[in-house]
Design a protein around this motif. Structure first.
Motif, PDB file in Angstrom:
ATOM      1  N   ALA A  80       0.831  -1.209   0.000  1.00  0.00           N
ATOM      2  CA  ALA A  80       0.000   0.000   0.000  1.00  0.00           C
ATOM      3  C   ALA A  80       0.866   1.259   0.000  1.00  0.00           C
ATOM      4  CB  ALA A  80      -0.929  -0.007   1.218  1.00  0.00           C
ATOM      5  N   ILE A  81       1.956   1.255   0.792  1.00  0.00           N
ATOM      6  CA  ILE A  81       2.856   2.410   0.813  1.00  0.00           C
ATOM      7  C   ILE A  81       3.568   2.547  -0.526  1.00  0.00           C
ATOM      8  CG2 ILE A  81       4.925   3.400   1.890  1.00  0.00           C
ATOM      9  CD1 ILE A  81       4.090   2.028   4.501  1.00  0.00           C
ATOM     10  N   ALA A  82       4.025   1.434  -1.072  1.00  0.00           N
ATOM     11  CA  ALA A  82       4.760   1.475  -2.346  1.00  0.00           C
ATOM     12  C   ALA A  82       3.900   2.025  -3.481  1.00  0.00           C
ATOM     13  CB  ALA A  82       5.264   0.081  -2.700  1.00  0.00           C
ATOM     14  N   LEU A  83       2.594   1.778  -3.429  1.00  0.00           N
ATOM     15  CA  LEU A  83       1.713   2.220  -4.514  1.00  0.00           C
ATOM     16  C   LEU A  83       1.038   3.561  -4.233  1.00  0.00           C
ATOM     17  CD1 LEU A  83      -0.056  -1.118  -5.541  1.00  0.00           C
ATOM     18  CD2 LEU A  83       2.021  -0.103  -6.475  1.00  0.00           C
ATOM     19  N   PHE A  84       0.783   3.857  -2.937  1.00  0.00           N
ATOM     20  CA  PHE A  84       0.009   5.068  -2.611  1.00  0.00           C
ATOM     21  C   PHE A  84       0.733   6.014  -1.659  1.00  0.00           C
ATOM     22  CE2 PHE A  84      -3.138   1.720  -3.568  1.00  0.00           C
ATOM     23  CZ  PHE A  84      -3.727   2.298  -4.693  1.00  0.00           C
ATOM     24  N   ALA A 231       9.270   9.174  -4.400  1.00  0.00           N
ATOM     25  CA  ALA A 231       8.327  10.047  -5.095  1.00  0.00           C
ATOM     26  C   ALA A 231       8.650  10.122  -6.585  1.00  0.00           C
ATOM     27  CB  ALA A 231       8.349  11.443  -4.474  1.00  0.00           C
ATOM     28  N   ASP A 232       9.937  10.232  -6.915  1.00  0.00           N
ATOM     29  CA  ASP A 232      10.352  10.317  -8.324  1.00  0.00           C
ATOM     30  C   ASP A 232      10.024   9.031  -9.077  1.00  0.00           C
ATOM     31  OD1 ASP A 232      11.292  12.852  -7.849  1.00  0.00           O
ATOM     32  OD2 ASP A 232      13.380  12.226  -7.543  1.00  0.00           O
ATOM     33  N   LYS A 233      10.332   7.869  -8.447  1.00  0.00           N
ATOM     34  CA  LYS A 233      10.146   6.587  -9.132  1.00  0.00           C
ATOM     35  C   LYS A 233       8.662   6.198  -9.221  1.00  0.00           C
ATOM     36  CE  LYS A 233      12.408   2.890 -10.804  1.00  0.00           C
ATOM     37  NZ  LYS A 233      13.187   1.977  -9.957  1.00  0.00           N
ATOM     38  N   SER A 234       7.850   6.791  -8.338  1.00  0.00           N
ATOM     39  CA  SER A 234       6.429   6.437  -8.330  1.00  0.00           C
ATOM     40  C   SER A 234       5.691   6.978  -9.549  1.00  0.00           C
ATOM     41  CB  SER A 234       5.762   6.991  -7.063  1.00  0.00           C
ATOM     42  OG  SER A 234       5.683   8.401  -7.123  1.00  0.00           O
ATOM     43  N   GLY A 235       6.255   8.016 -10.168  1.00  0.00           N
ATOM     44  CA  GLY A 235       5.592   8.645 -11.297  1.00  0.00           C
ATOM     45  C   GLY A 235       4.524   9.637 -10.893  1.00  0.00           C
ATOM     46  N   LYS A 236       4.371   9.845  -9.572  1.00  0.00           N
ATOM     47  CA  LYS A 236       3.332  10.753  -9.089  1.00  0.00           C
ATOM     48  C   LYS A 236       3.921  12.008  -8.466  1.00  0.00           C
ATOM     49  CE  LYS A 236       0.302   6.817  -8.267  1.00  0.00           C
ATOM     50  NZ  LYS A 236       1.229   5.761  -8.637  1.00  0.00           N
ATOM     51  N   PHE A 310       8.405   2.683   1.173  1.00  0.00           N
ATOM     52  CA  PHE A 310       9.041   3.715   0.359  1.00  0.00           C
ATOM     53  C   PHE A 310      10.303   3.177  -0.317  1.00  0.00           C
ATOM     54  CE2 PHE A 310       6.507   6.458   3.226  1.00  0.00           C
ATOM     55  CZ  PHE A 310       5.821   7.185   2.257  1.00  0.00           C
ATOM     56  N   GLY A 311      10.987   2.217   0.348  1.00  0.00           N
ATOM     57  CA  GLY A 311      12.147   1.575  -0.265  1.00  0.00           C
ATOM     58  C   GLY A 311      11.753   0.788  -1.507  1.00  0.00           C
ATOM     59  N   ALA A 312      10.621   0.080  -1.424  1.00  0.00           N
ATOM     60  CA  ALA A 312      10.130  -0.669  -2.588  1.00  0.00           C
ATOM     61  C   ALA A 312       9.769   0.278  -3.725  1.00  0.00           C
ATOM     62  CB  ALA A 312       8.927  -1.520  -2.197  1.00  0.00           C
ATOM     63  N   ALA A 313       9.129   1.406  -3.381  1.00  0.00           N
ATOM     64  CA  ALA A 313       8.768   2.382  -4.415  1.00  0.00           C
ATOM     65  C   ALA A 313      10.009   2.956  -5.088  1.00  0.00           C
ATOM     66  CB  ALA A 313       7.941   3.510  -3.796  1.00  0.00           C
ATOM     67  N   ALA A 314      11.073   3.218  -4.287  1.00  0.00           N
ATOM     68  CA  ALA A 314      12.283   3.855  -4.813  1.00  0.00           C
ATOM     69  C   ALA A 314      13.171   2.887  -5.582  1.00  0.00           C
ATOM     70  CB  ALA A 314      13.072   4.478  -3.665  1.00  0.00           C
ATOM     71  N   LEU A 315      13.289   1.658  -5.097  1.00  0.00           N
ATOM     72  CA  LEU A 315      14.265   0.724  -5.674  1.00  0.00           C
ATOM     73  C   LEU A 315      13.654  -0.271  -6.657  1.00  0.00           C
ATOM     74  CD1 LEU A 315      16.308   0.031  -2.407  1.00  0.00           C
ATOM     75  CD2 LEU A 315      16.952   1.505  -4.307  1.00  0.00           C
ATOM     76  N   VAL A 316      12.397  -0.644  -6.437  1.00  0.00           N
ATOM     77  CA  VAL A 316      11.749  -1.603  -7.338  1.00  0.00           C
ATOM     78  C   VAL A 316      10.876  -0.872  -8.357  1.00  0.00           C
ATOM     79  CG1 VAL A 316      10.222  -3.614  -7.477  1.00  0.00           C
ATOM     80  CG2 VAL A 316      11.773  -3.363  -5.530  1.00  0.00           C
ATOM     81  N   VAL A 322       3.385  -3.788  -9.534  1.00  0.00           N
ATOM     82  CA  VAL A 322       2.055  -4.090 -10.071  1.00  0.00           C
ATOM     83  C   VAL A 322       2.124  -5.234 -11.087  1.00  0.00           C
ATOM     84  CG1 VAL A 322       0.141  -3.176 -11.433  1.00  0.00           C
ATOM     85  CG2 VAL A 322       1.166  -1.778  -9.648  1.00  0.00           C
ATOM     86  N   ALA A 323       3.217  -5.288 -11.857  1.00  0.00           N
ATOM     87  CA  ALA A 323       3.375  -6.377 -12.823  1.00  0.00           C
ATOM     88  C   ALA A 323       3.447  -7.729 -12.121  1.00  0.00           C
ATOM     89  CB  ALA A 323       4.634  -6.159 -13.649  1.00  0.00           C
ATOM     90  N   SER A 324       4.040  -7.745 -10.912  1.00  0.00           N
ATOM     91  CA  SER A 324       4.139  -8.988 -10.145  1.00  0.00           C
ATOM     92  C   SER A 324       2.830  -9.313  -9.449  1.00  0.00           C
ATOM     93  CB  SER A 324       5.266  -8.862  -9.112  1.00  0.00           C
ATOM     94  OG  SER A 324       5.265  -9.963  -8.245  1.00  0.00           O
ATOM     95  N   ASN A 325       2.216  -8.280  -8.834  1.00  0.00           N
ATOM     96  CA  ASN A 325       0.939  -8.467  -8.145  1.00  0.00           C
ATOM     97  C   ASN A 325       0.191  -7.140  -8.172  1.00  0.00           C
ATOM     98  OD1 ASN A 325      -0.639  -8.234  -5.310  1.00  0.00           O
ATOM     99  ND2 ASN A 325      -0.670 -10.349  -6.027  1.00  0.00           N
ATOM    100  N   GLU A 326      -0.996  -7.148  -8.737  1.00  0.00           N
ATOM    101  CA  GLU A 326      -1.692  -5.886  -8.996  1.00  0.00           C
ATOM    102  C   GLU A 326      -2.063  -5.108  -7.748  1.00  0.00           C
ATOM    103  OE1 GLU A 326      -5.483  -6.748 -10.952  1.00  0.00           O
ATOM    104  OE2 GLU A 326      -5.251  -8.816 -10.281  1.00  0.00           O
ATOM    105  N   SER A 327      -2.134  -5.781  -6.599  1.00  0.00           N
ATOM    106  CA  SER A 327      -2.467  -5.089  -5.356  1.00  0.00           C
ATOM    107  C   SER A 327      -1.236  -4.715  -4.535  1.00  0.00           C
ATOM    108  CB  SER A 327      -3.401  -5.952  -4.505  1.00  0.00           C
ATOM    109  OG  SER A 327      -4.617  -6.163  -5.170  1.00  0.00           O
ATOM    110  N   GLY A 328      -0.041  -5.051  -5.049  1.00  0.00           N
ATOM    111  CA  GLY A 328       1.191  -4.669  -4.361  1.00  0.00           C
ATOM    112  C   GLY A 328       1.635  -5.605  -3.262  1.00  0.00           C
ATOM    113  N   ASN A 329       1.023  -6.791  -3.144  1.00  0.00           N
ATOM    114  CA  ASN A 329       1.330  -7.683  -2.021  1.00  0.00           C
ATOM    115  C   ASN A 329       2.733  -8.301  -2.067  1.00  0.00           C
ATOM    116  OD1 ASN A 329      -1.206  -7.407  -0.705  1.00  0.00           O
ATOM    117  ND2 ASN A 329      -2.128  -8.802  -2.186  1.00  0.00           N
ATOM    118  N   THR A 330       3.437  -8.165  -3.209  1.00  0.00           N
ATOM    119  CA  THR A 330       4.793  -8.731  -3.296  1.00  0.00           C
ATOM    120  C   THR A 330       5.876  -7.657  -3.198  1.00  0.00           C
ATOM    121  OG1 THR A 330       4.648  -8.627  -5.714  1.00  0.00           O
ATOM    122  CG2 THR A 330       4.092 -10.724  -4.675  1.00  0.00           C
ATOM    123  N   ALA A 331       5.532  -6.450  -2.784  1.00  0.00           N
ATOM    124  CA  ALA A 331       6.503  -5.358  -2.726  1.00  0.00           C
ATOM    125  C   ALA A 331       7.674  -5.685  -1.793  1.00  0.00           C
ATOM    126  CB  ALA A 331       5.819  -4.066  -2.275  1.00  0.00           C
TER     127      ALA A 331
END
Length: 541
Positions: A80-84, A231-236, A310-316, A322-331
């Motif tokens: 949830a943090i990685a996506l939102f 924030a940069d890697k999230s695209g938002k 936030f580490g998952a959002a920045a590094l992954v 989302v490609a691995s799991n659409e709800s982010g459960n594998t972040a």
């Protein structure tokens, strides 16, 4: 939709698959070994339901932490943090603050007043058969909602670990998790479940700490740099670090956030698998100590979810997640692989295997606790005291609990097969809403309001239960969008994803109203007896 198994690039290179599966299997074998060992120590109903009340405050604090830090905490919140971003972190805050309610209002009085289940407390001063029936029904429903989240997390995790994709693969994985879950409960009882939860809590904190250190080290221990990169890697952009990405866009989403917050903060004190943990310690002081330890351990963990999400959002990156799991459960597992050296590296494969094994142990420990809570409530409350009217022995009661565990496991497997599109943390929030609507009002009224009656208890439990479940059924969680439980259907007339803002006040209101209506009066002597017991521990088991 089912298609052949494929190797996911995110899951680690094929040449490391054997290493990953071996390490993973070792972790699972160790926890099963602990369960078998503990099962040999289980001789009575008290051993099966309450672990012989032999655990210290510190041990039970670890076990509570292991029970509470579920797939929703480790997998769902990180996703949830990685996506939102900021809005995803609100789950961490809500789960942590909820423990203050449990500590201040429930832990010690409940330990003093009951024997094995929540219904023991209610039946002390209210009509036993109808109240036990209602409490047992509520316990089973809440546990199944919570079990769904664990099944979803397990399906996403093991699919990633085995490099499998497709509907068929996830279904078999969920069946496997359900079978192992039933083994944990039927063999080990509360003793086995508690020791697995203790081991799992230590492993989870250690694994999360390791990832946190590796993530912060990549950003020179500068949290600002980590958040900026996320924030940069999230695209938002900056919106990723501000409120409103998931909640706050309009009036409906704001109400949904308030509803979610109510469910998270009030739900813990009504969760059956958490409530029964207070019966595994010998004294009320130990129950209080165990909650203090749990708050410290859980607080440290939720602080580290900042680095996980936030580490998952920045590094992954959100696209890979989302490609691995659409709800982010594998972040979280994907982040472990990345900080370990990346896909295809031995370090990445080892860390992925270790963290995935810890996450799977997390899921198994929590589902064992949930299944034990619901099966114990069925056997102790519904079978022994309602159906058999007390004319049953310990062996029959424990056997009934084991059979109930098999049935509840089967129901959870069947529902879990359809729920894989949902985020694990969001599913747990639904369980919290049901618990806060049906269980919490009844427990609080019973402990602290002398005019509370049997009618009030039944109205509160059934009213909170029916309203919350009905609103969930007709919410966007079940139908009306691609990520719903049944995406091809559309009957979501209730606009909120969480029913707490309606069903929780309704549960309290119905309990109050039912108790004030004429034709039934509370027994002041019974309340006085319960009050003395709950506050002093006199007569406690």
């Amino acid at each position: 939709m089912s298609h052949s198994l494929t190797v996911l690039a995110a899951g680690g290179a094929g040449e490391h698959r054997t290493l990953i599966i071996t390490l993973f299997s070792v972790f699972v074998a160790i926890t099963l070994g602990i369960t078998v060992w503990a099962g040999r120590q289980t001789k009575s109903a008290e051993d099966f339901y309450a672990g012989g009340r032999s655990f210290t405050g510190f041990q039970n604090g670890l076990a509570i932490s292991g029970d509470y830090m579920s797939a929703a905490s480790f997998l769902g919140i990180a996703g949830a943090i990685a996506l939102f971003g900021y809005d995803g972190f609100l789950y961490s805050i809500g789960f942590l603050v909820a423990w203050l309610v449990a500590l201040l209002l429930v832990a010690e009085p409940l330990r003093n007043s009951g024997r094995f289940t929540m219904a023991d407390v209610l039946a002390h001063r209210l009509a036993q058969r109808p109240v036990r029936t209602a409490a047992g029904t509520s316990t089973v429903v809440v546990s199944i909602f919570y079990l769904l989240a664990q099944m979803v997390g397990a399906g996403a995790l093991v699919a990633l670990l085995l490099g499998a994709s497709g509907e068929g693969a996830r279904r078999w994985i969920i069946v496997l998790v359900g079978l192992v879950m039933v083994l944990y409960v039927t063999i080990g009882g509360m003793k086995g479940t508690t020791w697995v939860q203790i081991v799992k809590a230590v492993l989870l904190i250690a694994g999360t700490l390791l990832i946190t250190v590796l993530v912060l080290n990549k950003f020179d221990w500068n949290l600002s740099h980590l958040l900026g990169a996320a924030a940069d890697k999230s695209g938002k952009g900056r919106a990723f670090l501000e409120p409103g990405l998931q909640y706050g866009k309009d009036g409906t989403s704001r109400l949904n956030f308030v509803s979610l917050g109510l469910a998270l903060v009030l739900g813990t004190a009504g969760l059956p698998h958490i409530l029964i943990r207070f019966y595994t310690v010998p004294t009320a002081k130990a129950a209080r100590t165990s909650v203090n330890w749990a708050i410290g351990i859980i607080g440290a963990f939720y602080l580290m979810t900042i680095a996980l999400g936030f580490g998952a959002a920045a590094l992954v990156g959100s696209k890979a997640i989302v490609a691995s799991n659409e709800s982010g459960n594998t972040a979280a597992p994907l982040l472990a692989e990345e900080v370990g050296g990346g896909a295809g590296s031995t370090g990445g494969a080892v860390l992925l295997a270790v963290i995935s094994a810890v996450a799977f142990a997390t899921i198994l420990a929590v589902v064992a606790g949930l299944t034990l809570a619901s099966s114990a409530s069925f056997a102790h409350d519904l079978w022994a005291n309602v159906i058999r009217k007390g004319a049953t022995g310990e062996r029959e009661e424990v056997l009934t609990a084991k059979i109930a565990a098999v049935v509840i496991g089967g129901i959870s497997i069947a529902l879990g097969i359809f729920a894989h599109r949902l985020n694990a943390a969001a599913l747990v929030a639904l369980a919290f809403a049901v618990a806060a609507s049906a269980n919490l009002p009844t427990v609080l009224y019973s402990l602290f309001w002398k005019r509370f009656t049997t009618r009030g208890a039944l109205w509160s439990i059934y009213g909170g239960l029916v309203s919350s479940v009905t609103l969930v059924i007709f919410s966007p969680v079940v139908s009306g969008n691609p990520k719903a439980l049944f995406p091809g259907m559309d009957f979501d007339w209730f606009p909120l994803g969480n029913p707490g803002i309606v069903s929780i006040p309704l549960g309290f209101l119905l309990g109050w109203l039912g108790s004030l209506l004429p034709q039934e009066a509370a027994d002041p002597k019974k309340y006085a007896e319960l009050e003395v017991r709950s506050l002093t521990g006199y007569g406690a088991h």
